[in-house]
Design a protein around this motif. Structure first.
Motif, PDB file in Angstrom:
ATOM      1  N   MET A   1      33.754  38.888  75.014  1.00 48.68           N
ATOM      2  CA  MET A   1      34.868  37.950  74.107  1.00 48.68           C
ATOM      3  C   MET A   1      34.899  37.798  73.171  1.00 48.68           C
ATOM      4  SD  MET A   1      33.702  33.539  73.682  1.00 48.68           S
ATOM      5  CE  MET A   1      33.908  33.423  75.183  1.00 48.68           C
ATOM      6  N   GLN A   2      36.132  37.877  72.460  1.00 46.35           N
ATOM      7  CA  GLN A   2      36.852  38.569  71.855  1.00 46.35           C
ATOM      8  C   GLN A   2      36.636  37.691  70.326  1.00 46.35           C
ATOM      9  OE1 GLN A   2      38.927  40.885  70.767  1.00 46.35           O
ATOM     10  NE2 GLN A   2      40.089  41.226  69.525  1.00 46.35           N
ATOM     11  N   PRO A   3      35.628  38.223  69.052  1.00 50.67           N
ATOM     12  CA  PRO A   3      35.572  37.337  68.370  1.00 50.67           C
ATOM     13  C   PRO A   3      36.352  37.091  67.782  1.00 50.67           C
ATOM     14  CG  PRO A   3      35.322  39.972  67.875  1.00 50.67           C
ATOM     15  CD  PRO A   3      35.868  39.708  69.359  1.00 50.67           C
ATOM     16  N   LEU A   4      36.102  35.479  67.108  1.00 51.83           N
ATOM     17  CA  LEU A   4      37.237  34.587  66.666  1.00 51.83           C
ATOM     18  C   LEU A   4      36.805  35.171  64.596  1.00 51.83           C
ATOM     19  CD1 LEU A   4      39.022  32.808  66.260  1.00 51.83           C
ATOM     20  CD2 LEU A   4      37.571  31.511  65.832  1.00 51.83           C
TER      21      LEU A   4
ATOM     22  N   VAL B   1      23.958  37.279  59.660  1.00 49.68           N
ATOM     23  CA  VAL B   1      25.231  36.742  59.988  1.00 49.68           C
ATOM     24  C   VAL B   1      24.848  36.681  61.601  1.00 49.68           C
ATOM     25  CG1 VAL B   1      27.223  37.870  60.599  1.00 49.68           C
ATOM     26  CG2 VAL B   1      26.140  38.003  58.536  1.00 49.68           C
ATOM     27  N   LEU B   2      24.056  37.592  62.117  1.00 54.24           N
ATOM     28  CA  LEU B   2      23.925  37.189  63.285  1.00 54.24           C
ATOM     29  C   LEU B   2      23.303  35.402  64.228  1.00 54.24           C
ATOM     30  CD1 LEU B   2      22.279  40.378  64.341  1.00 54.24           C
ATOM     31  CD2 LEU B   2      25.216  39.486  64.798  1.00 54.24           C
TER      32      LEU B   2
ATOM     33  N   ARG C   1      30.591  33.038  68.004  1.00 52.99           N
ATOM     34  CA  ARG C   1      31.837  33.869  68.184  1.00 52.99           C
ATOM     35  C   ARG C   1      32.101  35.059  66.842  1.00 52.99           C
ATOM     36  NH1 ARG C   1      37.215  31.330  70.257  1.00 52.99           N
ATOM     37  NH2 ARG C   1      38.356  33.615  70.702  1.00 52.99           N
ATOM     38  N   LEU C   2      31.838  35.830  66.887  1.00 56.48           N
ATOM     39  CA  LEU C   2      31.992  36.555  65.537  1.00 56.48           C
ATOM     40  C   LEU C   2      30.973  37.804  65.374  1.00 56.48           C
ATOM     41  CD1 LEU C   2      28.716  36.964  64.335  1.00 56.48           C
ATOM     42  CD2 LEU C   2      28.996  34.825  62.991  1.00 56.48           C
TER      43      LEU C   2
ATOM     44  N   PRO D   1      25.135  43.502  70.870  1.00 57.40           N
ATOM     45  CA  PRO D   1      26.625  44.884  70.763  1.00 57.40           C
ATOM     46  C   PRO D   1      27.473  43.682  69.542  1.00 57.40           C
ATOM     47  CG  PRO D   1      25.792  42.835  71.952  1.00 57.40           C
ATOM     48  CD  PRO D   1      24.670  42.678  71.036  1.00 57.40           C
ATOM     49  N   ARG D   2      27.040  42.410  68.659  1.00 56.98           N
ATOM     50  CA  ARG D   2      28.047  42.267  67.654  1.00 56.98           C
ATOM     51  C   ARG D   2      28.041  42.639  66.803  1.00 56.98           C
ATOM     52  NH1 ARG D   2      26.032  36.854  67.062  1.00 56.98           N
ATOM     53  NH2 ARG D   2      24.221  37.132  67.494  1.00 56.98           N
TER      54      ARG D   2
END
Length: 317
Positions: free
Chosen positions: A1-4, A25-26, A32-33, A56-57
């Motif tokens: 999914m595309q991060p916002l 942050v995680l 969605r980041l 994976p983010r």
């Protein structure tokens, strides 16, 4: 999914603290980041530490040569896939709801390019404080909010880098200046403040922890009064006369006095009066930095009640 949202973290030779920053942050409640860590030059220890984080983010960019913090931020913005960018210094961390509350504020904003700032918990050797101690007044020029002091204590008006949340488009249109050693965040804010569609707004709740240590050597807390003076002279057209005078008398003056540059007292005062519009409080604070020992100033700030109760409820706007 595309991060916002893309969190951009520049780092160099601090593997233990940057992993703490990345994990904060995680652990955000907003999912969605992505985290874009820009390693400023070859740094095997940091690269190895980041490889241990299995998410994976997380995306890591190791630069072939060191280019400095501002340029590293710009490189992270160029690499980012999110519509929104949030900056985090490698030695700071976010509280879990930071991004959710800031993106909610951005979605409520009527501005094309909102800059959503937030309060921070300043973690210092002398205790923990909530900054800023006040928020901008209606129609208050941004230069006066971030550069003017109306009281002895630090953190009266503050937009800290680890609290900045804004659009990727704005940052690509107006990147950080990569030729500056310090005042990079102030410089960027002043350059975008009067652009059409830009509006600075606050989430008043503390959403980040700022590890602010005067004992830790960094560019931002190194006394270099001449560099700061040259910077404000270069940017005189971007600030009000009051902001110009206050910055020279208080910020530059404090640095010069810490270096014992007594011969610069009158020239700095004349520069502030000639091109600025100082108020009585500016003269009082200026004399205080030159004449009152640092330990005495700290005692006075405690006496005046600079410390804040971290348990007090804070509303969100």
């Amino acid at each position: 999914m595309q991060p916002l949202v893309s969190a951009v973290i520049p780092t160099k030779n601090r593997p233990s603290v940057v992993t703490r920053a990345v994990k904060s942050v995680l652990q955000q409640t907003f999912w969605r980041l992505e985290v874009v860590v820009v390693v400023d030059g070859p740094d095997p220890a940091t690269a190895k530490a980041l490889q241990q984080i299995d998410d994976p983010r997380l995306r890591v960019l190791v630069l072939p040569n060191s280019i400095g913090g501002a340029a590293a931020r710009n490189a992270g913005v160029a690499m980012a896939e999110g519509e929104w960018i949030a900056f985090l210094d490698d030695d700071d961390e976010w509280l879990p709801q930071k991004i959710q509350l800031q993106i909610d504020a951005a979605n409520r904003s009527q501005a094309k390019f909102p800059i959503i700032a937030c309060s921070v918990i300043a973690h210092t050797p002398h205790g923990e404080f909530i900054h800023p101690r006040r928020f901008p007044e209606v129609k208050e020029p941004l230069s006066e909010y971030i550069l003017v002091r109306n009281s002895p204590g630090f953190g009266e008006g503050l937009i800290q880098t680890s609290g900045i949340f804004t659009s990727r488009e704005l940052l690509r249109n107006v990147p950080f200046r990569d030729d500056l050693r310090k005042h990079q965040d102030w410089d960027w804010l002043l350059r975008v403040a009067n652009l059409e569609g830009v509006e600075v707004q606050f989430v008043t709740e503390p959403l980040a922890i700022w590890y602010h240590s005067k004992t830790q050597k960094s560019v931002s807390n190194t006394h270099d009064w001449q560099y700061s003076l040259n910077w404000i002279k270069e940017n005189r057209s971007l600030v009000t006369r009051r902001a110009y005078a206050s910055f020279i008398m208080v910020e530059v003056g404090a640095q010069a006095s810490a270096q014992g540059k007594w011969q610069e007292f009158l020239p700095l005062l004349w520069e502030a009066i000639r091109y600025g519009s100082p108020k009585p409080i500016d003269f009082l604070l200026c004399l205080g930095f030159w004449l009152v020992p640092r330990n005495t100033r700290r005692w006075l700030k405690g006496l005046l009640g600079e410390k804040q109760n971290l348990e007090q409820p804070l509303s969100t706007i």
